[in-house]
Design an enzyme around this catalytic site. Sequence first.
Site, PDB file in Angstrom:
ATOM      1  N   GLY A 100       0.782  -1.144  -0.046  1.00  0.00           N
ATOM      2  CA  GLY A 100      -0.080  -0.014   0.192  1.00  0.00           C
ATOM      3  C   GLY A 100       0.814   1.415  -0.061  1.00  0.00           C
ATOM      4  O   GLY A 100       2.092   1.128  -0.236  1.00  0.00           O
ATOM      5  N   HIS A 505      -5.248  14.261 -39.060  1.00  0.00           N
ATOM      6  CA  HIS A 505      -5.292  15.544 -38.158  1.00  0.00           C
ATOM      7  C   HIS A 505      -3.975  15.596 -37.241  1.00  0.00           C
ATOM      8  O   HIS A 505      -3.867  15.969 -36.277  1.00  0.00           O
ATOM      9  CB  HIS A 505      -6.462  15.441 -37.315  1.00  0.00           C
ATOM     10  CG  HIS A 505      -7.605  15.502 -38.053  1.00  0.00           C
ATOM     11  ND1 HIS A 505      -8.041  16.708 -38.688  1.00  0.00           N
ATOM     12  CD2 HIS A 505      -8.597  14.512 -38.178  1.00  0.00           C
ATOM     13  CE1 HIS A 505      -9.366  16.437 -39.313  1.00  0.00           C
ATOM     14  NE2 HIS A 505      -9.464  15.282 -38.929  1.00  0.00           N
ATOM     15  N   LYS A 603       0.827  -6.828 -11.736  1.00  0.00           N
ATOM     16  CA  LYS A 603      -0.521  -7.330 -12.353  1.00  0.00           C
ATOM     17  C   LYS A 603      -1.659  -6.740 -11.425  1.00  0.00           C
ATOM     18  O   LYS A 603      -2.711  -6.359 -12.001  1.00  0.00           O
ATOM     19  CB  LYS A 603      -0.541  -8.930 -11.843  1.00  0.00           C
ATOM     20  CG  LYS A 603      -1.736  -9.633 -12.432  1.00  0.00           C
ATOM     21  CD  LYS A 603      -1.769  -9.716 -13.947  1.00  0.00           C
ATOM     22  CE  LYS A 603      -3.138 -10.290 -14.515  1.00  0.00           C
ATOM     23  NZ  LYS A 603      -3.581  -9.710 -15.585  1.00  0.00           N
TER      24      LYS A 603
HETATM   25  C1  F6R Z   1      -2.908  -4.307 -19.408  1.00  0.00           C
HETATM   26  C2  F6R Z   1      -3.390  -4.737 -17.893  1.00  0.00           C
HETATM   27  C3  F6R Z   1      -3.746  -3.486 -17.250  1.00  0.00           C
HETATM   28  C4  F6R Z   1      -5.039  -3.579 -16.289  1.00  0.00           C
HETATM   29  C5  F6R Z   1      -5.266  -2.561 -15.373  1.00  0.00           C
HETATM   30  C6  F6R Z   1      -6.341  -2.880 -14.555  1.00  0.00           C
HETATM   31  O1  F6R Z   1      -2.659  -5.568 -19.904  1.00  0.00           O
HETATM   32  O2  F6R Z   1      -3.511  -5.843 -17.537  1.00  0.00           O
HETATM   33  O3  F6R Z   1      -3.996  -2.361 -17.996  1.00  0.00           O
HETATM   34  O4  F6R Z   1      -6.049  -3.906 -17.049  1.00  0.00           O
HETATM   35  O5  F6R Z   1      -4.020  -2.597 -14.459  1.00  0.00           O
HETATM   36  O6  F6R Z   1      -6.653  -3.920 -13.798  1.00  0.00           O
HETATM   37  P1  F6R Z   1      -7.732  -4.690 -13.523  1.00  0.00           P
HETATM   38  O7  F6R Z   1      -8.654  -5.356 -14.781  1.00  0.00           O
HETATM   39  O8  F6R Z   1      -7.381  -5.880 -12.520  1.00  0.00           O
HETATM   40  O9  F6R Z   1      -8.456  -3.481 -12.600  1.00  0.00           O
END
Ligand code: F6R
Length: 608
Positions: A100, A505, A603
């Site tokens: 966090g 553009h 992730k």
């Molecule tokens: C791109 C990717 C990120 C997620 C973003 C949102 O491949 O994985 O752009 O889509 O960080 O994550 P979530 O969907 O877990 O809220």
Amino acid sequence: MCGIIGAASSRSVGKILIKGLQLMEYRGYDSAGVVLNKDEEILRLRSLGKVSKLEEIMISEKPKAFSGIAHTRWATHGAPSEENAHPHGSHDDIYIVHNGIIENHEEIRCSLRNKGYEIASETDSELIAHLVHFYKKESQDTLQALMKATTELNGAYSIAVVCKEEKGKVYAARQKSPLLVGLGIEENFVASDPLAIVNITEKFHMLEDGDFAVITKEDVVIYDQEGIIVEREELKIDGAATATTKGEYKHFMEKEIYEQPDCIGNTINGRLGESDVLDNVFGLGSSNSFKDVKRVQFVACGTSLHAAKTARKWFEDICEIPCYIDFASEYRYRNPIVEDNTLFVTISQSGETADTLAALNYAKEEKYLGIVSICNVPTSTMARESDWKIFTNAGPEIGVASTKAFTTQLAALLILALSISKSQDKNQEKRKQAAQDLRETPALIREAFKLKDEINTITNNISSNDNALFLGRGMYFSIAQEGALKLKEISYIHAEAYPAGELKHGPLALVDETIPVVALAPEDSLVEKLLSNLEEVKARGGTLYVFGNAGSTIEIKKGKFINMPKCGDYNAPIVYTIPLQILAYEVACLRGTDLDQPRNLAKSVTVE
Ligand code: F6R
């Protein structure tokens, strides 16, 4: 993004902690560390880079300890380094790991320095260890000290703590950052992610914001923010369903691309009837409440945001209602005007993305008709905090670059559009067509997989350039954006998407004989206009890679036309995503990047 695991067990916990960190590697990190509360001393090991490095150090130490905490760090405050890696300690007594951001860290740092504390790292997290140490001197009670320390913290945290004197015990706290307790036999755990321990136990308690937990090998006690002992619902998370092996594939991303026909099947199963969507697929009472929806506000980040942008046309077309779409990180900072009967919809693979969660919390205070979440993780905070929800059922997505999450989100968004339309008794014929198209999607995706060899004839040229342009019109502009995002995040090629009509553009200035231009040309009402835009590229000697079909053939002198399977109106955006994922994957393989864990990315983005 940052993974926490803590264990108290009747067996030695070193290996459990390292394995847990490895199972959370997919979240993204740059350093790792562990603290083992051994009989005679605290052993702290930290290293920059992969968990395997930490594992090597640990094997050489052969430590025996029955409790400990460990962490993978994704740098926010302070560079990736051994000194900044967690666990952080205070006076070789209190050690903590933290996920966090502590927003008032400067203020706390000053106050701790004034109290004589020496701060060894640049992180905000280390301050928590000193705060707990400070309050423990007052009360001699680690739980009380942790509770007091957290009252000083502004921001988001999940924390695990060990105290040198208290062998076999781990303390934890949660506020706006995921943390759960795992229940084993003669052992208990805390972790940011069930994946870290799902190979050991299927039984979990999700901690709520403001909760604290004390775990020993025999017992788990959970306290709410008032310090009162509370029971939290016990959840069963199926270990087999969350299996995390690559199987025959080289990368998780590759596996996840090729799983998509099954995943889409899982998204639509039990939700579509013969010719229409079933009632209440977003939860009891949802169909009745959807009668009143007059507009929809979407918020999401990254790939999930692209899903909302793609789906907008479905809501306009099938439900005849307007849609507003915002970056979750921007939405709450612009005083959005909420009109009556607006449905608020969040889209998220993880259900833990800090910006999206913060937007959801903001929306709860506004006069929305209700909050819907489209989410892949049933145990996530987002799912719990929403009035209605649908799980995309894609299974765990481990590759940092979203693939199956995106296409299943599109399927779920179409189901949402169908549900609202059905509740309002609009456009039955369109619903029937959409339901049929959805059913045919898995087979069409399988057809699209057959394009891999053809795609591989263009990957060399794309991988040898540092830039690429992606073009589309209408919904396919959003699909082009998703294709460009995939390419840039895993191959580090600078890729930008534009609506093809915007080319003249400005971006046309970039077109020369080298830059690859990837275009999506499905046979829709905009195809003629798109083909004219592509002529502008040809006239400048540009290299065109066009994905289209019979009605969109264009004579290409430089580049290639790749013939897509014939799709329905409602499944074409999903199917056109597939070759772009394969393209990004194959190009990244050629460039030799760490494509399951691309540099600098995480992730699950659990900080704002
Ligand atoms: C791109 C990717 C990120 C997620 C973003 C949102 O491949 O994985 O752009 O889509 O960080 O994550 P979530 O969907 O877990 O809220």
